[in-house]
Design an enzyme around this catalytic site. Structure first.
Site, short mmCIF file in Angstrom:
data_model
loop_
_atom_site.label_atom_id
_atom_site.label_comp_id
_atom_site.label_asym_id
_atom_site.label_seq_id
_atom_site.Cartn_x
_atom_site.Cartn_y
_atom_site.Cartn_z
CG ASN A 47 2.70 4.59 3.63
OD1 ASN A 47 3.60 5.28 4.07
ND2 ASN A 47 2.32 3.45 4.19
CG ASP A 91 7.69 -0.85 6.99
OD1 ASP A 91 6.85 -1.76 7.03
OD2 ASP A 91 7.66 0.13 7.77
CG HIS A 141 8.48 1.92 3.92
ND1 HIS A 141 7.36 1.46 3.26
CD2 HIS A 141 8.04 2.28 5.16
CE1 HIS A 141 6.30 1.54 4.06
NE2 HIS A 141 6.69 2.05 5.21
CB CYS A 150 7.05 5.54 8.96
SG CYS A 150 6.99 3.80 8.53
CG HIS A 151 4.46 2.07 12.85
ND1 HIS A 151 3.12 2.17 13.11
CD2 HIS A 151 4.56 1.35 11.71
CE1 HIS A 151 2.44 1.53 12.17
NE2 HIS A 151 3.29 1.02 11.33
CG ASP A 172 -0.36 0.01 2.53
OD1 ASP A 172 0.87 -0.13 2.60
OD2 ASP A 172 -1.10 0.16 3.54
P1 NAD Z 1 -8.27 2.90 4.99
O1 NAD Z 1 -8.78 2.84 3.59
O2 NAD Z 1 -8.86 2.01 6.02
O3 NAD Z 1 -8.43 4.39 5.57
C1 NAD Z 1 -8.30 5.52 4.80
C2 NAD Z 1 -9.45 6.46 5.08
O4 NAD Z 1 -9.32 7.56 4.17
C3 NAD Z 1 -10.85 5.84 4.85
O5 NAD Z 1 -11.67 6.03 5.98
C4 NAD Z 1 -11.38 6.63 3.65
O6 NAD Z 1 -12.79 6.82 3.66
C5 NAD Z 1 -10.63 7.94 3.80
N1 NAD Z 1 -10.59 8.74 2.58
C6 NAD Z 1 -10.49 8.33 1.30
N2 NAD Z 1 -10.53 9.40 0.47
C7 NAD Z 1 -10.65 10.50 1.26
C8 NAD Z 1 -10.74 11.89 0.99
N3 NAD Z 1 -10.73 12.36 -0.26
N4 NAD Z 1 -10.83 12.73 2.02
C9 NAD Z 1 -10.88 12.28 3.30
N5 NAD Z 1 -10.80 10.97 3.61
C10 NAD Z 1 -10.70 10.10 2.60
O7 NAD Z 1 -6.69 2.70 4.91
P2 NAD Z 1 -5.67 2.29 6.07
O8 NAD Z 1 -5.34 0.86 5.94
O9 NAD Z 1 -6.13 2.81 7.37
O10 NAD Z 1 -4.39 3.13 5.62
C11 NAD Z 1 -4.41 4.54 5.59
C12 NAD Z 1 -3.06 5.06 5.16
O11 NAD Z 1 -2.11 4.83 6.21
C13 NAD Z 1 -2.48 4.31 3.94
O12 NAD Z 1 -1.86 5.26 3.09
C14 NAD Z 1 -1.45 3.38 4.53
O13 NAD Z 1 -0.45 3.05 3.61
C15 NAD Z 1 -0.95 4.25 5.67
N6 NAD Z 1 -0.21 3.58 6.73
C16 NAD Z 1 0.88 4.23 7.20
C17 NAD Z 1 1.63 3.68 8.21
C18 NAD Z 1 2.83 4.45 8.72
O14 NAD Z 1 3.56 3.95 9.58
N7 NAD Z 1 3.03 5.71 8.28
C19 NAD Z 1 1.23 2.46 8.78
C20 NAD Z 1 0.08 1.83 8.31
C21 NAD Z 1 -0.65 2.40 7.27
#
Ligand code: NAD
Length: 454
Positions: A151, A264, A201, A172-173, A117
């Site tokens: 991401n 990662d 990553h 990021c964790h 993702d």
């Molecule tokens: P998810 O699809 O469950 O959640 C994303 C949310 O964004 C949903 O509720 C969706 O409705 C909302 N969304 C979509 N379009 C939108 C818009 N235009 N405006 C507002 N909200 C909107 O996804 P997830 O599995 O929770 O992942 C979310 C993000 O976090 C991904 O990019 C993932 O890669 C990232 N992530 C980052 C880390 C990190 O350590 N940085 C860890 C895990 C996941």
């Protein structure tokens, strides 16, 4: 009064943890948290969850919800972005179409970014969404900090830092992988001094000291005397595809590149570790790592399970603290907000523009480094030196892919997509490239993207 906006608040990966950590941080008491999402059901769910969790933990927080991004961002002090455009199902469709044309795990999966993702070249909508959030901040709360959690953190933090005036930190964790390294080789994590740097990553253990002494020899000793036995049991008992920090892939990367890969980073590497399911199994164990058809399915099911658990708990009178005990997580998002808002100095793993910290890399590229954060912002400090091999054969090629994805988003045009795929090791002919592009751009959800890449 402090206002924190959460964009994409329905995020399965993030929301409950953010709410819990906020409720357990009394120094942020009195703050207003404004949740925003385009999915009303998820928005209502997180709002209800937060209100109840706060009341169970006696947290002094105010919650709001809105479907309008600008309302959420207006007058914020901090904006957290966890939004993912299109959601997981959109990307799974992109992957399926790519695979029909010979691109296992999708045209987006390339050397040093195999994370399922972490959408780069095909992330048109995700880039547009993240830049839109940053533009709204410029317009409606120019002094606010943006914490970019969605991401691809590397690409998006670089894009926003270059294209806007917004103060952005990517988080990021993954660096917490050092805990697994230490505990697997039998060290007490509390006595570890570590540093892991590079790109998000793609971070490498540049310092690993135990009770004041270099602990790399302990890793070497573990590899020589214990790794084979560990892998036998690890492979038989694997239930979590993310349990790969001490996998054969990690040890091999260490041998090839000279430093241990953290978090990662182990999921990346070259095609050597990723050709197909069988190859992935050899390097990542029976579940083939998180970025395989088997491992990713486990992850998506786990996200759904977590969501369903929260949804049913919210509709159930039993205390929410029984499913999410009131204990701070290891995530740094809320502690960083506390440091910024209350001017409390802390050291965190952040993604910010390099500005000379890592030598051999340009200033205007986001690097992942430890840095001090306080009320004045991020203070970069000196870091250890990365080996030439990592800079030249890992970070520079990864940086080139980042530049490519940014140019594809900012300038569009079919040529740039074509160039991305023609250099792919999986490509056998020009025809294959053209057919893959046509098929991907013909997905109904890609109408706008098709015009962009005309
Ligand atoms: P998810 O699809 O469950 O959640 C994303 C949310 O964004 C949903 O509720 C969706 O409705 C909302 N969304 C979509 N379009 C939108 C818009 N235009 N405006 C507002 N909200 C909107 O996804 P997830 O599995 O929770 O992942 C979310 C993000 O976090 C991904 O990019 C993932 O890669 C990232 N992530 C980052 C880390 C990190 O350590 N940085 C860890 C895990 C996941």
């Amino acid at each position: 009064m402090v206002k924190i906006a959460v964009i994409g608040a329905g995020s399965l990966a993030w929301s409950a943890t953010l709410v819990r950590d906020l409720c357990l941080t009394p120094s942020l008491g009195g703050s207003t948290i404004t949740f925003m999402d385009i999915d009303e059901e998820r928005l209502n769910l997180i709002y209800a969850f937060a209100k109840r969790y706060a009341s169970e933990t006696n947290a002094n927080l105010f919650f709001e919800k809105t479907l309008d991004r600008r309302t959420a961002i207006k007058d914020s002090d901090v904006v957290i972005n966890t939004a993912m455009a299109g959601g997981h199902s959109y990307y799974e469709e992109m992957r399926k179409v790519s695979e029909k044309h010979g691109y296992y795990r999708g045209i987006n999966s390339v050397e040093w970014n195999m994370v399922s993702d972490y959408h780069t070249i095909w992330g048109y909508y995700q880039f547009k969404l993240a830049l839109g959030v940053a533009r709204d901040i410029e317009d409606l709360s120019p002094e606010a900090w943006l914490l970019q959690l969605a991401n691809p953190v590397f690409e998006l933090t670089t894009l926003i830092s270059r294209e806007t005036k917004v103060k952005v930190i990517g988080l990021c964790h993954g660096h917490l992988g050092y805990i697994e390294i230490a505990s697997t080789i039998g060290l007490d994590v509390r006595d570890i001094d570590f540093e892991a740097i590079g790109f998000n990553h793609v971070i490498w253990l540049t310092r690993f000291r135990y009770r004041g002494e270099d602990a790399y020899p302990i890793i070497d000793d573990w590899i020589k005397n214990n790794a084979e036995e560990y892998w036998k049991i690890w492979c038989e008992e694997q239930v979590n595809p993310f349990n790969i920090q001490m996998s054969p892939a990690a040890v091999d990367m260490y041998k090839v590149y000279g430093l241990f890969p953290v978090g990662d980073t182990v999921r990346g590497g070259t095609w050597k570790y990723h050709w197909n399911l069988e190859t992935k199994r050899r390097w990542y164990g029976s579940l083939a790592g998180p970025d395989s058809e088997t491992g990713w399915e486990v992850y998506l099911n786990m996200l759904k399970y977590n969501f369903d658990t929260i949804a049913s708990a919210v509709n159930n009178p039993a205390p929410l603290t029984t499913i999410l005990p009131p204990q701070l997580s290891l995530e740094s998002v809320i502690p960083i907000i506390d440091s910024i808002i209350n001017n409390k100095e802390g050291v965190y793993q952040v993604n910010v523009l390099n500005k000379g910290v890592i030598s051999g890399l340009p200033d205007d590229v986001t690097v992942e480094i430890p840095a001090k954060v306080d009320g004045k912002g991020v203070h970069r400090a000196r870091v250890e030196r990365l080996p030439k091999r990592i800079v030249n054969y890992v970070l520079r090629p990864r940086m080139m892919r980042m530049e490519w994805a940014l140019e594809a988003f900012l300038e569009g045009g079919r040529d740039i997509l074509f160039e991305w795929i023609i250099v792919d090791t999986r490509t056998k002919s020009t025809e294959q490239v053209n057919q893959a592009i046509d098929a991907l751009l013909s997905i109904p959800a890609n109408q706008e993207m098709k015009k962009h890449f005309r």
